[in-house]
Motif scaffolding. Structure first.
Motif, PDB file in Angstrom:
ATOM      1  N   ARG A 188       0.835  -1.211   0.000  1.00  0.00           N
ATOM      2  CA  ARG A 188       0.000   0.000   0.000  1.00  0.00           C
ATOM      3  C   ARG A 188       0.865   1.254   0.000  1.00  0.00           C
ATOM      4  O   ARG A 188       0.549   2.252  -0.659  1.00  0.00           O
ATOM      5  N   ALA A 189       1.957   1.218   0.756  1.00  0.00           N
ATOM      6  CA  ALA A 189       2.868   2.365   0.799  1.00  0.00           C
ATOM      7  C   ALA A 189       3.496   2.604  -0.574  1.00  0.00           C
ATOM      8  O   ALA A 189       3.638   3.749  -1.016  1.00  0.00           O
ATOM      9  N   CYS A 190       3.883   1.523  -1.251  1.00  0.00           N
ATOM     10  CA  CYS A 190       4.473   1.652  -2.586  1.00  0.00           C
ATOM     11  C   CYS A 190       3.454   2.221  -3.573  1.00  0.00           C
ATOM     12  O   CYS A 190       3.776   3.105  -4.387  1.00  0.00           O
ATOM     13  N   GLN A 191       2.240   1.728  -3.513  1.00  0.00           N
ATOM     14  CA  GLN A 191       1.199   2.223  -4.403  1.00  0.00           C
ATOM     15  C   GLN A 191       0.936   3.705  -4.178  1.00  0.00           C
ATOM     16  O   GLN A 191       0.842   4.494  -5.133  1.00  0.00           O
ATOM     17  N   ALA A 192       0.836   4.101  -2.920  1.00  0.00           N
ATOM     18  CA  ALA A 192       0.587   5.508  -2.603  1.00  0.00           C
ATOM     19  C   ALA A 192       1.746   6.383  -3.065  1.00  0.00           C
ATOM     20  O   ALA A 192       1.534   7.513  -3.547  1.00  0.00           O
ATOM     21  N   GLN A 193       2.970   5.905  -2.936  1.00  0.00           N
ATOM     22  CA  GLN A 193       4.132   6.695  -3.370  1.00  0.00           C
ATOM     23  C   GLN A 193       4.100   6.948  -4.878  1.00  0.00           C
ATOM     24  O   GLN A 193       4.326   8.080  -5.317  1.00  0.00           O
ATOM     25  N   ILE A 194       3.827   5.911  -5.647  1.00  0.00           N
ATOM     26  CA  ILE A 194       3.772   6.087  -7.100  1.00  0.00           C
ATOM     27  C   ILE A 194       2.660   7.056  -7.477  1.00  0.00           C
ATOM     28  O   ILE A 194       2.830   7.916  -8.354  1.00  0.00           O
ATOM     29  N   MET A 195       1.528   6.966  -6.825  1.00  0.00           N
ATOM     30  CA  MET A 195       0.418   7.870  -7.109  1.00  0.00           C
ATOM     31  C   MET A 195       0.760   9.305  -6.721  1.00  0.00           C
ATOM     32  O   MET A 195       0.469  10.249  -7.457  1.00  0.00           O
ATOM     33  N   ALA A 196       1.401   9.485  -5.568  1.00  0.00           N
ATOM     34  CA  ALA A 196       1.763  10.831  -5.115  1.00  0.00           C
ATOM     35  C   ALA A 196       2.790  11.471  -6.039  1.00  0.00           C
ATOM     36  O   ALA A 196       2.658  12.652  -6.417  1.00  0.00           O
ATOM     37  N   LEU A 197       3.805  10.715  -6.427  1.00  0.00           N
ATOM     38  CA  LEU A 197       4.851  11.277  -7.279  1.00  0.00           C
ATOM     39  C   LEU A 197       4.339  11.569  -8.683  1.00  0.00           C
ATOM     40  O   LEU A 197       4.835  12.486  -9.353  1.00  0.00           O
ATOM     41  N   SER A 198       3.339  10.821  -9.121  1.00  0.00           N
ATOM     42  CA  SER A 198       2.788  11.057 -10.459  1.00  0.00           C
ATOM     43  C   SER A 198       1.837  12.246 -10.490  1.00  0.00           C
ATOM     44  O   SER A 198       1.463  12.715 -11.566  1.00  0.00           O
ATOM     45  N   ALA A 199       1.450  12.730  -9.313  1.00  0.00           N
ATOM     46  CA  ALA A 199       0.482  13.832  -9.238  1.00  0.00           C
ATOM     47  C   ALA A 199       1.128  15.202  -9.378  1.00  0.00           C
ATOM     48  O   ALA A 199       0.429  16.211  -9.439  1.00  0.00           O
ATOM     49  N   GLY A 200       2.446  15.268  -9.385  1.00  0.00           N
ATOM     50  CA  GLY A 200       3.122  16.554  -9.523  1.00  0.00           C
ATOM     51  C   GLY A 200       4.176  16.762  -8.462  1.00  0.00           C
ATOM     52  O   GLY A 200       4.465  15.873  -7.664  1.00  0.00           O
TER      53      GLY A 200
END
Length: 247
Positions: A188-200
């Motif tokens: 879950r932490a990995c998924q959230a990191q990829i989503m956060a970094l892709s958001a800007g």
């Protein structure tokens, strides 16, 4: 197999089969590849591993293969074993008495973070809860070389989770439930990191000192969640999804 093995082994079989089904349910499987294993108590050093030719959603308690430290089947089985796939697991099992269960995954989010230069960043509460217990192992090719086991063990040390660089994620636990809760938080932490970094680029970083506080809280709370809270709930979920896993 129920009634043909000890009650203790049967319970381990049910827990491990449930973990396979739940991994499939959450979409963390990789066709038939990757493994979860659990040590069977006793002096024989035997372990339970998935049949190599079954999808995770097909694994049952009875279909799990009992293997030795080399990953070879102990008893006659109609299923295919994968000794090479047991390389990582055997390294951890043999070096850590507390590592009764080992989970290794190849999810896209886990692989992406494992390929990131800074690894898991303290961007979310979930990441901060597991980051202090996280080790790293550099990629050496497909893990079929038994010589790599020593380096995996050295890199893991006393940590309970690992990013296998450019490869995937790994967790260990004294029980299947404990290893599962760790891999759940890590994924879950990995998924959230990829989503956060892709958001800007406008990332909000936590105040100084809070990642360390969260890491201490995570170490204290995870075993409790695995033993009394989340894993029992996940077992109920596995039965609701398909009780056939426990046959």
């Amino acid at each position: 197999m129920e009634g043909k093995v000890s009650e203790e082994e049967w319970k381990l079989r049910v827990d491990l089969a449930a973990a396979y089904r739940l991994i499939a349910h959450y979409g963390w499987d990789d066709l038939i590849f990757t493994h979860m294993s659990v040590r069977i108590p006793g002096p024989e050093h035997h372990f339970l591993l998935n049949p190599y030719n079954l999808m995770f959603e097909e694994v049952t308690a009875s279909s799990l293969v009992k293997v030795d430290m080399a990953g070879n089947p102990v008893d006659p089985t109609p299923f295919i074993a994968n000794p090479a796939g047991f390389t990582i697991h055997s390294a951890v099992h043999m070096s850590r008495e507390d590592a009764n269960a080992v989970i290794h995954l190849h999810t896209p989010h886990g692989q992406a973070v494992a390929a990131h230069g800074e690894g898991l960043l303290p961007l979310t509460q979930t990441a901060m809860l597991v980051r202090g217990d996280l080790a790293f192992h550099d990629y050496e090719g497909v893990a079929t070389d038994h010589d790599e086991r020593e380096r995996i063990v050295a890199d893991l040390g006393h940590k309970n989770a690992m990013l296998l660089r450019n490869h995937g994620t790994l967790s260990v636990g004294s029980t299947v439930g404990e290893a599962f809760i760790r891999i759940y938080f890590l994924e879950r932490a990995c998924q959230a990191q990829i989503m956060a970094l892709s958001a800007g680029e406008a990332i909000n970083h936590p105040p100084q000192g809070t990642p360390e506080i969260a890491a201490e809280q995570g170490a204290q709370g995870l075993k409790l969640a695995a033993q009394f809270l989340a894993w029992p709930a996940l077992l109920r979920k596995a039965y609701r999804l398909d009780p056939h896993f426990a046959t």
